[in-house]
Design a protein around this motif. Sequence first.
Motif, mmCIF file in Angstrom:
data_model
loop_
_atom_site.group_PDB
_atom_site.id
_atom_site.type_symbol
_atom_site.label_atom_id
_atom_site.label_comp_id
_atom_site.label_asym_id
_atom_site.label_seq_id
_atom_site.Cartn_x
_atom_site.Cartn_y
_atom_site.Cartn_z
ATOM 1 N N THR A 17 0.837 -1.199 0.000
ATOM 2 C CA THR A 17 0.000 0.000 0.000
ATOM 3 C C THR A 17 0.872 1.249 0.000
ATOM 4 O O THR A 17 1.855 1.325 0.740
ATOM 5 C CB THR A 17 -0.908 0.033 1.243
ATOM 6 O OG1 THR A 17 -1.659 -1.178 1.310
ATOM 7 C CG2 THR A 17 -1.861 1.217 1.198
ATOM 8 N N LYS A 18 0.488 2.215 -0.799
ATOM 9 C CA LYS A 18 1.106 3.538 -0.785
ATOM 10 C C LYS A 18 0.041 4.546 -0.386
ATOM 11 O O LYS A 18 -0.963 4.714 -1.078
ATOM 12 C CB LYS A 18 1.669 3.887 -2.170
ATOM 13 C CG LYS A 18 2.356 5.249 -2.219
ATOM 14 C CD LYS A 18 2.920 5.528 -3.598
ATOM 15 C CE LYS A 18 3.619 6.891 -3.646
ATOM 16 N NZ LYS A 18 4.134 7.181 -5.008
ATOM 17 N N VAL A 19 0.226 5.187 0.759
ATOM 18 C CA VAL A 19 -0.736 6.188 1.220
ATOM 19 C C VAL A 19 -0.454 7.510 0.505
ATOM 20 O O VAL A 19 0.650 8.044 0.575
ATOM 21 C CB VAL A 19 -0.658 6.370 2.751
ATOM 22 C CG1 VAL A 19 -1.575 7.500 3.197
ATOM 23 C CG2 VAL A 19 -1.037 5.072 3.463
ATOM 24 N N ASN A 56 -3.724 11.384 3.861
ATOM 25 C CA ASN A 56 -4.206 10.959 5.176
ATOM 26 C C ASN A 56 -4.456 12.223 5.982
ATOM 27 O O ASN A 56 -3.545 12.784 6.580
ATOM 28 C CB ASN A 56 -3.177 10.059 5.855
ATOM 29 C CG ASN A 56 -3.675 9.505 7.189
ATOM 30 O OD1 ASN A 56 -4.830 9.693 7.555
ATOM 31 N ND2 ASN A 56 -2.801 8.825 7.918
ATOM 32 N N VAL A 87 -8.754 9.147 3.649
ATOM 33 C CA VAL A 87 -7.541 8.397 3.344
ATOM 34 C C VAL A 87 -7.583 7.995 1.875
ATOM 35 O O VAL A 87 -8.571 7.409 1.414
ATOM 36 C CB VAL A 87 -7.412 7.133 4.221
ATOM 37 C CG1 VAL A 87 -6.163 6.339 3.840
ATOM 38 C CG2 VAL A 87 -7.376 7.503 5.694
ATOM 39 N N GLU A 88 -6.535 8.328 1.136
ATOM 40 C CA GLU A 88 -6.400 7.892 -0.254
ATOM 41 C C GLU A 88 -5.185 6.982 -0.347
ATOM 42 O O GLU A 88 -4.098 7.330 0.118
ATOM 43 C CB GLU A 88 -6.219 9.086 -1.200
ATOM 44 C CG GLU A 88 -7.408 10.032 -1.229
ATOM 45 C CD GLU A 88 -7.184 11.187 -2.200
ATOM 46 O OE1 GLU A 88 -6.481 10.987 -3.218
ATOM 47 O OE2 GLU A 88 -7.712 12.278 -1.932
ATOM 48 N N ARG A 89 -5.394 5.792 -0.944
ATOM 49 C CA ARG A 89 -4.305 4.819 -1.023
ATOM 50 C C ARG A 89 -4.233 4.208 -2.418
ATOM 51 O O ARG A 89 -5.254 4.091 -3.109
ATOM 52 C CB ARG A 89 -4.516 3.690 -0.012
ATOM 53 C CG ARG A 89 -4.461 4.108 1.446
ATOM 54 C CD ARG A 89 -5.020 3.030 2.353
ATOM 55 N NE ARG A 89 -6.440 2.826 2.116
ATOM 56 C CZ ARG A 89 -7.113 1.742 2.453
ATOM 57 N NH1 ARG A 89 -6.479 0.719 3.029
ATOM 58 N NH2 ARG A 89 -8.395 1.642 2.212
ATOM 59 N N ARG A 98 -3.273 0.614 -3.929
ATOM 60 C CA ARG A 98 -3.023 -0.765 -3.531
ATOM 61 C C ARG A 98 -2.315 -1.469 -4.677
ATOM 62 O O ARG A 98 -2.732 -1.405 -5.831
ATOM 63 C CB ARG A 98 -4.345 -1.448 -3.202
ATOM 64 C CG ARG A 98 -4.284 -2.902 -2.761
ATOM 65 C CD ARG A 98 -3.505 -3.159 -1.490
ATOM 66 N NE ARG A 98 -3.691 -2.264 -0.385
ATOM 67 C CZ ARG A 98 -4.744 -2.229 0.427
ATOM 68 N NH1 ARG A 98 -5.746 -3.031 0.258
ATOM 69 N NH2 ARG A 98 -4.771 -1.384 1.443
ATOM 70 N N THR A 154 -0.225 6.639 9.250
ATOM 71 C CA THR A 154 0.167 6.353 7.870
ATOM 72 C C THR A 154 1.019 5.095 7.772
ATOM 73 O O THR A 154 0.839 4.272 6.870
ATOM 74 C CB THR A 154 0.922 7.546 7.258
ATOM 75 O OG1 THR A 154 0.032 8.672 7.189
ATOM 76 C CG2 THR A 154 1.426 7.225 5.852
ATOM 77 N N LEU A 171 -1.230 2.123 8.026
ATOM 78 C CA LEU A 171 -2.042 1.982 6.818
ATOM 79 C C LEU A 171 -1.243 1.385 5.667
ATOM 80 O O LEU A 171 -1.803 0.721 4.796
ATOM 81 C CB LEU A 171 -2.609 3.342 6.397
ATOM 82 C CG LEU A 171 -3.750 3.891 7.245
ATOM 83 C CD1 LEU A 171 -3.997 5.354 6.929
ATOM 84 C CD2 LEU A 171 -5.021 3.070 7.028
ATOM 85 N N GLU A 172 0.057 1.628 5.654
ATOM 86 C CA GLU A 172 0.897 1.065 4.600
ATOM 87 C C GLU A 172 1.334 -0.357 4.931
ATOM 88 O O GLU A 172 1.749 -1.108 4.044
ATOM 89 C CB GLU A 172 2.115 1.958 4.350
ATOM 90 C CG GLU A 172 1.729 3.299 3.739
ATOM 91 C CD GLU A 172 2.914 4.076 3.194
ATOM 92 O OE1 GLU A 172 4.052 3.847 3.675
ATOM 93 O OE2 GLU A 172 2.704 4.920 2.297
#
Length: 245
Positions: free
Chosen positions: A105-107, A110, A134-136, A138, A161, A164-165
Amino acid sequence: MSLELGVDRSSPVPLYFQLAQQLEAAIEHGTLTPGSLLGNEIELAGRLGLSRPTVRQAIQSLVEKGLLVRRRGVGTQVVHSRVRRPLELSSLYDDLEAAGRRPATKVLVNTVVPASAEVASALGVAEGGEVHRVERLRLAHGEPMAYLVNHLPPGLIDLDTGQLEATGLYRLMRASGITLHSARQSIGARAATAEEAERLGEPEGAPLLTMERATFDDTGRAVEFGTHLYRPSRYSFEFQLLVRS
């Protein structure tokens, strides 16, 4: 390539399609792994007693599906099988991991933002009130799979963050004591904008799968509203349909 292939000349199914189906099944089941090279068209045609145009048509159909790629100086190479996601309350991270696809995952964003009318309605909060956005991106095996945008009520969980990654959003929720119970979801399709296309490695205007989901916990509280974009060459949804009695 060590692979058992064969065609049934008595079948009404076109020969190229029979070959394409066998190759696709080998990719989906992991017999042909990402990075594997297919024999050239002459070799495959000779093995199966097929014409080169027939073999070329079979290979091209899988290139168009995104399962194979032709590389100059290398040959025809397996890319990745498409992830088939059943329609159940699961996360993309879990689905990729279950499929052995090494999710990452690349955040991208956030932050806290004012809730739009759509987000406020989905989460049951006041329009203009603060929500977490949150925008990620995948990825699987280093390749973009989906662009994920999620909104959550303020103070629900600690959205670090780094965490989340390292893992999926639903896993973070469960680890915080939230019991995910149900969701309302819609699926569609639309053309990629220039920004979306660049993020997902697709040409501008390419078709993308869309998913919109509002998720609820076991008390009926809305805990997450997601709007996601998926590459259809790498991803599909599976439905099980039953006859109503």
